[in-house]
Design a protein around this motif. Sequence first.
Motif, mmCIF file in Angstrom:
data_model
loop_
_atom_site.group_PDB
_atom_site.id
_atom_site.type_symbol
_atom_site.label_atom_id
_atom_site.label_comp_id
_atom_site.label_asym_id
_atom_site.label_seq_id
_atom_site.Cartn_x
_atom_site.Cartn_y
_atom_site.Cartn_z
ATOM 1 N N ILE A 64 -3.849 -7.718 -9.958
ATOM 2 C CA ILE A 64 -3.230 -6.281 -10.172
ATOM 3 C C ILE A 64 -2.094 -6.390 -11.074
ATOM 4 O O ILE A 64 -1.927 -5.381 -11.908
ATOM 5 C CB ILE A 64 -2.375 -6.137 -8.739
ATOM 6 C CG1 ILE A 64 -3.616 -6.008 -7.567
ATOM 7 C CG2 ILE A 64 -1.423 -5.036 -8.723
ATOM 8 C CD1 ILE A 64 -3.103 -5.990 -6.003
ATOM 9 N N PRO A 65 -1.270 -7.331 -11.059
ATOM 10 C CA PRO A 65 0.156 -7.333 -12.363
ATOM 11 C C PRO A 65 -0.286 -6.881 -13.546
ATOM 12 O O PRO A 65 -0.035 -6.460 -14.559
ATOM 13 C CB PRO A 65 0.872 -8.781 -12.062
ATOM 14 C CG PRO A 65 0.488 -9.060 -10.873
ATOM 15 C CD PRO A 65 -0.825 -8.486 -10.311
ATOM 16 N N LEU A 75 3.098 -5.202 0.430
ATOM 17 C CA LEU A 75 3.620 -6.458 0.221
ATOM 18 C C LEU A 75 4.445 -6.092 -0.980
ATOM 19 O O LEU A 75 5.314 -6.933 -1.481
ATOM 20 C CB LEU A 75 2.624 -7.560 -0.005
ATOM 21 C CG LEU A 75 1.760 -7.805 1.060
ATOM 22 C CD1 LEU A 75 0.364 -8.809 0.489
ATOM 23 C CD2 LEU A 75 2.606 -8.570 2.145
ATOM 24 N N CYS A 76 4.422 -5.155 -1.718
ATOM 25 C CA CYS A 76 4.909 -4.780 -2.935
ATOM 26 C C CYS A 76 6.565 -4.501 -2.866
ATOM 27 O O CYS A 76 6.914 -3.479 -2.276
ATOM 28 C CB CYS A 76 4.502 -3.811 -3.794
ATOM 29 S SG CYS A 76 5.287 -3.322 -5.438
ATOM 30 N N PRO A 77 7.530 -5.468 -3.368
ATOM 31 C CA PRO A 77 8.982 -5.054 -2.862
ATOM 32 C C PRO A 77 9.432 -3.745 -3.904
ATOM 33 O O PRO A 77 10.376 -3.047 -3.371
ATOM 34 C CB PRO A 77 9.677 -6.216 -3.571
ATOM 35 C CG PRO A 77 8.539 -7.069 -4.152
ATOM 36 C CD PRO A 77 7.414 -6.498 -4.034
ATOM 37 N N GLN A 78 8.391 -3.295 -4.842
ATOM 38 C CA GLN A 78 9.014 -2.096 -5.601
ATOM 39 C C GLN A 78 8.409 -0.958 -5.115
ATOM 40 O O GLN A 78 8.554 0.179 -5.558
ATOM 41 C CB GLN A 78 8.483 -2.318 -7.150
ATOM 42 C CG GLN A 78 9.044 -3.547 -7.547
ATOM 43 C CD GLN A 78 10.621 -3.725 -7.884
ATOM 44 O OE1 GLN A 78 11.401 -2.836 -7.939
ATOM 45 N NE2 GLN A 78 11.073 -4.963 -7.458
ATOM 46 N N CYS A 90 6.807 -2.348 -12.389
ATOM 47 C CA CYS A 90 6.213 -3.668 -11.641
ATOM 48 C C CYS A 90 7.092 -4.712 -12.442
ATOM 49 O O CYS A 90 7.184 -4.772 -13.646
ATOM 50 C CB CYS A 90 4.775 -3.636 -12.071
ATOM 51 S SG CYS A 90 3.954 -5.234 -11.770
ATOM 52 N N THR A 91 7.672 -5.786 -11.641
ATOM 53 C CA THR A 91 8.261 -6.731 -12.177
ATOM 54 C C THR A 91 7.604 -8.136 -12.280
ATOM 55 O O THR A 91 7.954 -9.163 -12.830
ATOM 56 C CB THR A 91 9.345 -7.061 -11.058
ATOM 57 O OG1 THR A 91 8.799 -7.631 -9.881
ATOM 58 C CG2 THR A 91 10.372 -6.054 -11.050
ATOM 59 N N GLY A 92 6.089 -7.887 -12.081
ATOM 60 C CA GLY A 92 5.377 -9.121 -12.171
ATOM 61 C C GLY A 92 5.470 -10.098 -11.124
ATOM 62 O O GLY A 92 5.038 -11.386 -11.445
ATOM 63 N N CYS A 93 6.293 -9.921 -9.725
ATOM 64 C CA CYS A 93 6.565 -10.906 -8.888
ATOM 65 C C CYS A 93 5.234 -11.426 -8.323
ATOM 66 O O CYS A 93 5.401 -12.447 -7.760
ATOM 67 C CB CYS A 93 7.332 -10.133 -7.910
ATOM 68 S SG CYS A 93 6.720 -9.086 -6.904
ATOM 69 N N GLU A 94 4.305 -10.846 -8.335
ATOM 70 C CA GLU A 94 2.967 -11.077 -7.644
ATOM 71 C C GLU A 94 2.851 -11.389 -6.124
ATOM 72 O O GLU A 94 1.905 -11.901 -5.616
ATOM 73 C CB GLU A 94 2.367 -12.383 -8.292
ATOM 74 C CG GLU A 94 2.221 -12.481 -9.862
ATOM 75 C CD GLU A 94 1.639 -13.761 -10.355
ATOM 76 O OE1 GLU A 94 1.512 -14.765 -9.725
ATOM 77 O OE2 GLU A 94 1.329 -13.707 -11.596
ATOM 78 N N TYR A 95 3.826 -10.616 -5.703
ATOM 79 C CA TYR A 95 3.738 -10.756 -4.114
ATOM 80 C C TYR A 95 2.592 -10.191 -3.546
ATOM 81 O O TYR A 95 2.130 -10.095 -2.574
ATOM 82 C CB TYR A 95 5.222 -9.930 -3.590
ATOM 83 C CG TYR A 95 6.278 -10.707 -3.591
ATOM 84 C CD1 TYR A 95 6.462 -11.985 -4.212
ATOM 85 C CD2 TYR A 95 7.545 -10.130 -3.236
ATOM 86 C CE1 TYR A 95 7.566 -12.649 -4.326
ATOM 87 C CE2 TYR A 95 8.934 -10.644 -3.498
ATOM 88 C CZ TYR A 95 8.803 -12.088 -4.060
ATOM 89 O OH TYR A 95 9.927 -12.742 -4.155
ATOM 90 N N CYS A 96 1.923 -9.324 -4.446
ATOM 91 C CA CYS A 96 0.703 -8.344 -4.244
ATOM 92 C C CYS A 96 -0.472 -9.157 -4.017
ATOM 93 O O CYS A 96 -1.466 -8.768 -3.533
ATOM 94 C CB CYS A 96 0.817 -7.333 -4.986
ATOM 95 S SG CYS A 96 0.568 -7.705 -6.809
ATOM 96 N N ILE A 121 0.097 1.160 -5.478
ATOM 97 C CA ILE A 121 -0.828 0.191 -6.390
ATOM 98 C C ILE A 121 -2.259 1.014 -6.539
ATOM 99 O O ILE A 121 -2.839 1.322 -7.762
ATOM 100 C CB ILE A 121 -0.842 -1.028 -6.022
ATOM 101 C CG1 ILE A 121 0.376 -1.726 -6.215
ATOM 102 C CG2 ILE A 121 -1.839 -1.725 -6.909
ATOM 103 C CD1 ILE A 121 0.645 -3.020 -5.412
ATOM 104 N N ILE A 181 5.319 0.094 -5.052
ATOM 105 C CA ILE A 181 4.411 0.708 -6.086
ATOM 106 C C ILE A 181 3.177 1.554 -5.480
ATOM 107 O O ILE A 181 2.419 0.598 -4.873
ATOM 108 C CB ILE A 181 3.931 0.028 -7.147
ATOM 109 C CG1 ILE A 181 5.503 -0.625 -7.979
ATOM 110 C CG2 ILE A 181 2.973 0.504 -8.329
ATOM 111 C CD1 ILE A 181 5.401 -1.325 -9.092
ATOM 112 N N LEU A 195 -1.771 -3.483 -14.264
ATOM 113 C CA LEU A 195 -0.577 -2.626 -14.186
ATOM 114 C C LEU A 195 0.131 -2.722 -15.601
ATOM 115 O O LEU A 195 0.503 -1.756 -16.321
ATOM 116 C CB LEU A 195 0.620 -2.935 -13.105
ATOM 117 C CG LEU A 195 0.030 -2.439 -11.813
ATOM 118 C CD1 LEU A 195 1.198 -2.965 -10.620
ATOM 119 C CD2 LEU A 195 -0.513 -1.256 -11.732
HETATM 120 S S1 SF4 Z 1 4.214 -6.713 -5.922
HETATM 121 FE FE1 SF4 Z 1 4.512 -4.955 -7.114
HETATM 122 S S2 SF4 Z 1 6.221 -5.455 -8.457
HETATM 123 FE FE2 SF4 Z 1 5.239 -7.430 -7.642
HETATM 124 S S3 SF4 Z 1 3.615 -7.894 -9.080
HETATM 125 FE FE3 SF4 Z 1 2.793 -6.760 -7.287
HETATM 126 S S4 SF4 Z 1 2.679 -4.532 -8.270
HETATM 127 FE FE4 SF4 Z 1 4.020 -5.604 -9.534
#
Ligand code: SF4
Length: 388
Positions: free
Chosen positions: A313-314, A357-360, A298-304, A364, A362, A317
């Motif tokens: 969520i971030p 929505l998660c670019p990684q 997780c990069t903490g981008c918060e797109y989720c 979740i 994950i 994680l």
């Molecule tokens: S979208 Fe994915 S990478 Fe970004 S904060 Fe949420 S879980 Fe982490």
Amino acid sequence: MQYRRFGRLDWQVSALGFGCMRLPTVGGDRAYIDEPLATRMLYYAIDHGVNYIDTAYPYHGGNSERFLGKVLKGAYRDRVRLATKLPCWLITERGDFDRYFNEQLERLQSDHVDYYLLHSLNASSWRRVRDLGVLEWAEAARQSGRIRHLGFSFHDRLEVFKEIVDAHDAWDLCQIQYNYMDVDNQAGTEGLRYASGRGLAVVVMEPLLGGRLAQPPAVVQAVWDGAPRKRSAVQWALQWLWDQPEVSVVLSGMSAMEHVVENVACAERSGVGTLTAEELALVDRARAAYLGLRPIPCTGCEYCLPCPNGLRIPGLLDMLNSVALYGDLEGARRRYEHVPEGERAGACQECRQCEDLCPQQIPISEWMARIHKVFGEGQPLEEVLSGR
Ligand code: SF4
Ligand SMILES: NC(=O)c1ccc[n+]([C@@H]2O[C@H](COP(=O)([O-])OP(=O)(O)OC[C@H]3O[C@@H](n4cnc5c(N)ncnc54)[C@H](OP(=O)(O)O)[C@@H]3O)[C@@H](O)[C@H]2O)c1
Ligand code: SF4
């Protein structure tokens, strides 16, 4: 000791400041300070040039302020500047500002505070105390000389940090959690430069992530061992901070005399631009080695966000990642208990909206189930991780 600019104020601060949140204690009781030892540690630091002391209303159950009131009487008081903080989370009405401040002056046996900070601001506590008139109250206290300078300490996202910095022309200082692992967390490097660029002194807290960077895992220690110039893990972390011109003072929460001796000696060798490009690259490698231990990318981008069920969520994680990086499973379980029940990982409805929505990419919802097993149900971390 080396001294540094303190924002726009005409005062030079010691590179090292003494954080009085982790003083030595006796009998396993955080409220019971080992006063003879803590006094020797504090006087050693001041005798070696430390001139910034940080405390707050709740530290050691209130006894940190009381201790400082006792030991800083007389000559030592004039050699330092003392910072303490308003417990913003306890403020419910305007009258509380004076009530807590007067109690603090009494504990500190003083008629003024050099640096008064609004403690641990986040979006909601900031808006609450602001709407109760904290800035007007602080301005009046400043005019009367009871507060010499006003600032805030901070734990939230960068956008909130900038909002607070911009909200008031008269901030003299801010205090941020900052270390080589937190470059993109909370205020981070961008926040450090933002505040410094606006003339605020930036006081760094948690330079060793509360001590977690002092005992690195083998992969990180291997990076330090590969350095041409040998330094302890603590010294790398501290010198990396002092290398940056925007850092005014680094607070260390020293809990043993050996910490004071090592950190004072380290501060004496500190300075802006003292690390070479190779050494800065080495710190980047140490950070990468730590991050390589994270089970969740997780990069903490918060797109989720937002999760329809209100899960942060971030943050959830990160709780699991932090345990994998730094240990302290019990501490993380205690933090999880403080998350409102409906926002814990166990409240995930597996709708998987966040996963799209998660670019990684994950998974979740699967991680939420594992996180709840570890923190909510007490299952062993290794067992849950290996069940992937
Ligand atoms: S979208 Fe994915 S990478 Fe970004 S904060 Fe949420 S879980 Fe982490
Ligand atoms: N305003 C806020 O919201 C807030 C929040 C946090 C902190 N603070 C302030 O900032 C200060 C600094 O933060 P912090 O206490 O978290 O600092 P820190 O330096 O990140 O952590 C302090 C811990 O690091 C370890 N340590 C320090 N020097 C060491 C050395 N030379 N060798 C080995 N270990 C060493 C000790 O851990 P062990 O005790 O485990 O050995 C010590 O307790 C606090 O004391 C407090 O005054 C403010
Ligand atoms: S899968 Fe869980 S965490 Fe993700 S949006 Fe749905 S309820 Fe929230």
